[in-house]
Design a protein around this motif. Structure first.
Motif, PDB file in Angstrom:
ATOM      1  N   ASP A  42       0.861  -1.178   0.000  1.00 58.28           N
ATOM      2  CA  ASP A  42       0.000   0.000   0.000  1.00 58.28           C
ATOM      3  C   ASP A  42       0.901   1.233   0.000  1.00 58.28           C
ATOM      4  N   THR A  43       0.607   2.170  -0.898  1.00 59.88           N
ATOM      5  CA  THR A  43       1.469   3.348  -1.037  1.00 59.88           C
ATOM      6  C   THR A  43       0.647   4.600  -1.321  1.00 59.88           C
ATOM      7  N   TYR A  44       1.317   5.730  -1.116  1.00 59.61           N
ATOM      8  CA  TYR A  44       0.879   7.001  -1.670  1.00 59.61           C
ATOM      9  C   TYR A  44       1.804   7.275  -2.842  1.00 59.61           C
ATOM     10  N   LYS A  45       1.242   7.834  -3.893  1.00 59.87           N
ATOM     11  CA  LYS A  45       2.016   8.135  -5.098  1.00 59.87           C
ATOM     12  C   LYS A  45       1.953   9.632  -5.335  1.00 59.87           C
ATOM     13  N   VAL A  46       3.066  10.207  -5.777  1.00 63.26           N
ATOM     14  CA  VAL A  46       3.147  11.651  -5.972  1.00 63.26           C
ATOM     15  C   VAL A  46       3.940  11.959  -7.235  1.00 63.26           C
ATOM     16  N   LEU A  47       3.485  12.968  -7.967  1.00 62.38           N
ATOM     17  CA  LEU A  47       4.171  13.446  -9.167  1.00 62.38           C
ATOM     18  C   LEU A  47       5.146  14.536  -8.744  1.00 62.38           C
ATOM     19  N   VAL A  48       6.398  14.385  -9.161  1.00 63.64           N
ATOM     20  CA  VAL A  48       7.430  15.373  -8.857  1.00 63.64           C
ATOM     21  C   VAL A  48       7.958  15.912 -10.181  1.00 63.64           C
ATOM     22  N   GLY A  49       8.074  17.232 -10.258  1.00 62.08           N
ATOM     23  CA  GLY A  49       8.643  17.874 -11.431  1.00 62.08           C
ATOM     24  C   GLY A  49       9.871  18.667 -11.039  1.00 62.08           C
ATOM     25  N   VAL A  50      10.907  18.560 -11.857  1.00 60.76           N
ATOM     26  CA  VAL A  50      12.129  19.321 -11.589  1.00 60.76           C
ATOM     27  C   VAL A  50      12.524  20.113 -12.826  1.00 60.76           C
ATOM     28  N   ALA A  51      13.202  21.230 -12.579  1.00 62.53           N
ATOM     29  CA  ALA A  51      13.777  22.033 -13.649  1.00 62.53           C
ATOM     30  C   ALA A  51      15.020  21.304 -14.174  1.00 62.53           C
ATOM     31  N   PRO A  52      15.531  21.677 -15.334  1.00 63.79           N
ATOM     32  CA  PRO A  52      16.760  21.052 -15.832  1.00 63.79           C
ATOM     33  C   PRO A  52      17.951  21.150 -14.866  1.00 63.79           C
ATOM     34  N   THR A  53      17.943  22.108 -13.962  1.00 62.81           N
ATOM     35  CA  THR A  53      19.003  22.221 -12.962  1.00 62.81           C
ATOM     36  C   THR A  53      18.832  21.234 -11.811  1.00 62.81           C
ATOM     37  N   GLY A  54      17.681  20.564 -11.750  1.00 67.21           N
ATOM     38  CA  GLY A  54      17.420  19.590 -10.699  1.00 67.21           C
ATOM     39  C   GLY A  54      16.607  20.134  -9.547  1.00 67.21           C
ATOM     40  N   ASN A  55      16.285  21.426  -9.551  1.00 72.57           N
ATOM     41  CA  ASN A  55      15.454  21.989  -8.483  1.00 72.57           C
ATOM     42  C   ASN A  55      14.022  21.493  -8.605  1.00 72.57           C
ATOM     43  N   VAL A  56      13.439  21.121  -7.485  1.00 76.63           N
ATOM     44  CA  VAL A  56      12.039  20.714  -7.459  1.00 76.63           C
ATOM     45  C   VAL A  56      11.185  21.951  -7.733  1.00 76.63           C
ATOM     46  N   THR A  57      10.365  21.869  -8.763  1.00 74.96           N
ATOM     47  CA  THR A  57       9.496  22.996  -9.117  1.00 74.96           C
ATOM     48  C   THR A  57       8.025  22.658  -9.018  1.00 74.96           C
ATOM     49  N   PHE A  58       7.702  21.380  -8.854  1.00 74.32           N
ATOM     50  CA  PHE A  58       6.303  20.980  -8.764  1.00 74.32           C
ATOM     51  C   PHE A  58       6.179  19.702  -7.950  1.00 74.32           C
ATOM     52  N   VAL A  59       5.180  19.675  -7.080  1.00 73.68           N
ATOM     53  CA  VAL A  59       4.826  18.477  -6.317  1.00 73.68           C
ATOM     54  C   VAL A  59       3.309  18.389  -6.317  1.00 73.68           C
ATOM     55  N   SER A  60       2.783  17.256  -6.760  1.00 74.96           N
ATOM     56  CA  SER A  60       1.329  17.076  -6.765  1.00 74.96           C
ATOM     57  C   SER A  60       0.842  16.697  -5.374  1.00 74.96           C
ATOM     58  N   GLU A  61      -0.459  16.595  -5.263  1.00 75.35           N
ATOM     59  CA  GLU A  61      -1.055  16.000  -4.065  1.00 75.35           C
ATOM     60  C   GLU A  61      -0.680  14.516  -4.051  1.00 75.35           C
ATOM     61  N   LEU A  62      -0.766  13.883  -2.901  1.00 75.27           N
ATOM     62  CA  LEU A  62      -0.546  12.442  -2.812  1.00 75.27           C
ATOM     63  C   LEU A  62      -1.795  11.709  -3.287  1.00 75.27           C
ATOM     64  N   TRP A  63      -1.566  10.655  -4.018  1.00 77.72           N
ATOM     65  CA  TRP A  63      -2.645   9.810  -4.531  1.00 77.72           C
ATOM     66  C   TRP A  63      -2.438   8.402  -4.013  1.00 77.72           C
ATOM     67  N   GLY A  64      -3.488   7.599  -4.042  1.00 82.36           N
ATOM     68  CA  GLY A  64      -3.334   6.186  -3.725  1.00 82.36           C
ATOM     69  C   GLY A  64      -2.443   5.535  -4.763  1.00 82.36           C
ATOM     70  N   GLY A  65      -1.682   4.541  -4.345  1.00 79.76           N
ATOM     71  CA  GLY A  65      -0.722   3.876  -5.225  1.00 79.76           C
ATOM     72  C   GLY A  65      -1.314   3.276  -6.485  1.00 79.76           C
ATOM     73  N   ARG A  66      -2.619   3.108  -6.517  1.00 83.48           N
ATOM     74  CA  ARG A  66      -3.294   2.536  -7.681  1.00 83.48           C
ATOM     75  C   ARG A  66      -3.394   3.533  -8.843  1.00 83.48           C
ATOM     76  N   ALA A  67      -3.315   4.821  -8.549  1.00 81.70           N
ATOM     77  CA  ALA A  67      -3.478   5.859  -9.580  1.00 81.70           C
ATOM     78  C   ALA A  67      -2.367   5.767 -10.620  1.00 81.70           C
ATOM     79  N   SER A  68      -2.726   6.006 -11.863  1.00 86.98           N
ATOM     80  CA  SER A  68      -1.730   5.951 -12.944  1.00 86.98           C
ATOM     81  C   SER A  68      -0.985   7.274 -13.035  1.00 86.98           C
ATOM     82  N   ASP A  69       0.208   7.219 -13.611  1.00 88.55           N
ATOM     83  CA  ASP A  69       0.999   8.431 -13.841  1.00 88.55           C
ATOM     84  C   ASP A  69       0.206   9.430 -14.677  1.00 88.55           C
ATOM     85  N   LYS A  70      -0.495   8.923 -15.666  1.00 87.32           N
ATOM     86  CA  LYS A  70      -1.275   9.770 -16.562  1.00 87.32           C
ATOM     87  C   LYS A  70      -2.401  10.475 -15.806  1.00 87.32           C
TER      88      LYS A  70
END
Length: 185
Positions: A42-70
């Motif tokens: 059982d997991t929480y899944k989260v979308l992470v976005g980074v800039a080309p420099t590697g800085n975190v620029t986006f974090v989504s809400e946590l979703w249940g592990g069943r949710a697809s990336d799309k």
């Protein structure tokens, strides 16, 4: 823009999802939503976005592990920040090309498809993309290096789990850049 992105100058963000373990919920519905076939837990899944420099620029809400990336990408709101001419870089399994705003492109490693193997050009393209897409993996590694998310998140913290992950993710922005602009790695 880091010089390692010379081949990918329009890259705006590198996306990937990660999962953190969560205590098994008591209800069957909640269990079915948090179960991750990928992690077999059982997991929480989260979308992470980074800039080309590697800085975190986006974090989504946590979703249940069943949710697809799309599904997470579509519902997270990240696509609203993109403009025509922008490029998203992601891993091979991130099949989101059909939900991108007009004029936004997706750069993922090529698929083998029905061919027995990738062509030499496809292999080189895969290696080139992997060499710069790795920054999102390294950024996620930095988030997990805080060790707050080690082990299994108790359900008693589920009401603040989004805030915990987001704060930890943005704390990594105070660390030195993963890739300095204009510098070779």
């Amino acid at each position: 823009m880091p010089s390692s992105f010379k081949k990918y100058p329009t890259t705006r963000i590198i996306l990937d999802c990660t999962e953190i373990f969560v205590e098994v919920p008591s209800t069957m519905l909640a269990q079915s939503q948090t179960w991750s076939n990928y992690k077999h837990h059982d997991t929480y899944k989260v979308l992470v976005g980074v800039a080309p420099t590697g800085n975190v620029t986006f974090v989504s809400e946590l979703w249940g592990g069943r949710a697809s990336d799309k599904e997470i990408t579509l519902k997270s709101g990240e696509l609203n920040f993109l403009e025509p001419g922008d490029n998203i870089m992601a891993d091979r399994g991130f099949e989101i090309a059909d939900i991108l705003p007009s004029g936004v492109t997706l750069n993922i490693p090529p698929f083998k498809g029905n061919a027995a193997q990738l062509t030499a050009e496809q292999v080189q393209n895969t290696m080139d993309i992997a060499s710069v897409r790795i920054h999102v993996e390294r950024a996620i590694g930095r988030i997990k290096n805080y060790h707050v998310l080690d082990g299994i998140i108790p359900l008693s913290l589920s009401h603040i789990a989004n805030q915990i992950f987001t704060v930890i993710a943005y704390l990594t922005c105070f660390l030195p850049l993963l890739v300095a602009p204009g510098k070779e790695e």
